[in-house]
Design an enzyme around this catalytic site. Structure first.
Site, mmCIF file in Angstrom:
data_model
loop_
_atom_site.group_PDB
_atom_site.id
_atom_site.type_symbol
_atom_site.label_atom_id
_atom_site.label_comp_id
_atom_site.label_asym_id
_atom_site.label_seq_id
_atom_site.Cartn_x
_atom_site.Cartn_y
_atom_site.Cartn_z
ATOM 1 N N THR A 1 23.480 78.796 -45.020
ATOM 2 C CA THR A 1 22.875 78.529 -46.341
ATOM 3 C C THR A 1 22.570 79.879 -46.977
ATOM 4 O O THR A 1 22.229 80.827 -46.263
ATOM 5 C CB THR A 1 21.561 77.736 -46.147
ATOM 6 O OG1 THR A 1 21.891 76.416 -45.754
ATOM 7 C CG2 THR A 1 20.719 77.697 -47.421
ATOM 8 N N THR B 1 15.799 78.713 -45.198
ATOM 9 C CA THR B 1 17.002 78.246 -44.509
ATOM 10 C C THR B 1 16.597 77.758 -43.126
ATOM 11 O O THR B 1 15.752 78.370 -42.480
ATOM 12 C CB THR B 1 18.080 79.344 -44.392
ATOM 13 O OG1 THR B 1 19.172 78.816 -43.626
ATOM 14 C CG2 THR B 1 17.573 80.612 -43.738
HETATM 15 N N1 ASP Z 1 18.325 74.026 -44.778
HETATM 16 C C1 ASP Z 1 19.655 73.540 -44.878
HETATM 17 C C2 ASP Z 1 19.631 72.039 -44.834
HETATM 18 O O1 ASP Z 1 18.899 71.477 -44.053
HETATM 19 C C3 ASP Z 1 20.554 74.040 -43.795
HETATM 20 C C4 ASP Z 1 20.464 75.515 -43.496
HETATM 21 O O2 ASP Z 1 19.642 76.215 -44.060
HETATM 22 O O3 ASP Z 1 21.247 75.994 -42.680
HETATM 23 O O4 ASP Z 1 20.384 71.423 -45.530
#
Ligand code: ASP
Length: 355
Positions: free
Chosen positions: A221, A272
């Site tokens: 992300t 993230t």
């Molecule tokens: N936070 C993001 C989600 O849950 C995924 C990530 O940050 O890798 O969609």
């Protein structure tokens, strides 16, 4: 008598002049603070947190990640240095990472259970607490740009799916063919998780997303937070979500207060990690609230939320943030987080692993 009156008037005149010249301490410190704020700009970014280990990374891949992080942060930095807004800086920086297949945002987004790419993004302007977000869009090259348009050109904060794309069409956005978002490695990750799902009858909530090869369920992300020379903070986040997500699942990234938050009175944050936990812990706003209501520094507030609150719930991940004075943090509780920061002096930090 006349002489005395004239003399008194003259001495009063000089006295009055003196009062005027006397520096007013409050005014002085106010001016000084203003000047310091104007010089104090900066930008901090992430490209995802997770089980990112040196032993699983080739030298060339590590160099490729660092190169894009550097290009991305310098893009935003240049805008800030030239007096541009924090909003523009974070958008252009995020665009660089959205356009790179290395990150789970825009091109390179992870796949849903159905084999599609559903993108989420959000943005917040700390100067007026205005915000915009999109979720589950499938054809937009740079979802962060659409989130900004939701903020500036619609009466709403968050649009989803087909409606968000109808709005995009009306705003003149170009639609991409779904093949644009395809990357072989992300597709293989989905196949591996689905195979593991078939072979195990007792997959818990987390393993349903875990790629058995990279032993993680998320990566990449992207997000940015910046303070500009006008003293305005902004933050934005863009993602493909989690591999194997089902039922139009929406994570924290497009949720204001969880994935993104910015307030000129405190800080700008982009998150993230495992989104379900970041939503429940209201991570980005919680950091701002600890600063606003409890007077914590950005560093202490970020530690409290990322090292205590999120793990206590069972979640993991990280944040990047910058406060109104230009202090920056890159806090995470995972093995690594792709990250970079650049301050007003032009000092650049790029890092991947826990040190
Ligand atoms: N936070 C993001 C989600 O849950 C995924 C990530 O940050 O890798 O969609």
């Amino acid at each position: 008598m006349k002489k005395i009156v004239i003399l008194t008037l003259i001495s009063f005149f000089f006295y009055a002049c003196n009062i005027k010249k006397e520096p007013n301490p409050t005014e002085f410190s106010h001016k000084k603070a203003k000047k310091e704020q104007i010089e104090n700009f900066g930008i901090v970014i992430h490209g995802g947190a997770g089980t990112i280990l040196k032993e699983n990374m080739s030298d060339s891949l590590e160099a490729a990640y660092k190169q894009i992080l550097e290009i991305a942060i310098k893009k935003g930095y240049e805008i800030l240095e030239n007096g541009g807004t924090s909003l523009e800086a974070i958008a252009k920086t995020i665009n660089v990472m959205e356009n790179s297949p290395l990150f789970n945002a825009g091109k390179g987004a992870v796949f849903t259970h159905e084999g599609t790419n559903e993108l989420d993004a959000s943005v917040m302007d700390g100067s007026n607490l205005d915000a915009g977000a999109v979720s589950g869009v499938k054809k937009i090259k740079n979802p962060i740009d659409l989130a900004i348009k939701v903020m500036t050109n619609s009466p709403h904060v968050m649009l989803s799916g087909k409606g968000a794309e109808q709005f995009a069409l009306e705003q003149g956005f170009e639609f991409m063919d779904p093949s644009y978002f395809y990357t072989e490695s992300r597709f293989q990750s989905l196949q591996k998780i689905k195979d593991a799902e078939k072979n195990t009858s007792t997959l818990d909530a987390k393993s349903a997303f875990v790629d058995p090869y990279i032993k993680d369920y998320k990566f990449g992300t992207v997000g940015a937070a910046a303070l500009d020379k006008h003293g305005n903070l902004a933050a934005g986040t863009s993602t493909g979500g989690m591999t194997n997500k089902k039922w139009n699942r929406i994570g924290d990234a497009p949720i204001i207060g969880a994935g993104t938050y910015a307030n000129n009175a405190t800080c700008a944050v982009s998150s993230t990690g495992w989104g379900e936990f970041f939503i429940r812990a209201v991570v980005a706003h919680d950091i701002s609230a600890l600063m606003e209501y409890k007077g914590l520094s950005l560093k202490d507030a970020a530690k409290e939320v990322i090292q205590k609150k999120v793990p206590a719930l069972g979640g993991d991940g990280g944040i990047i943030a910058i406060d109104k004075d230009g202090n920056m943090v890159m806090e995470f509780n995972t093995e690594g987080m792709y990250r970079a920061s650049m301050n007003a002096k032009g000092e650049l930090v790029i890092a991947i692993y826990k040190d």
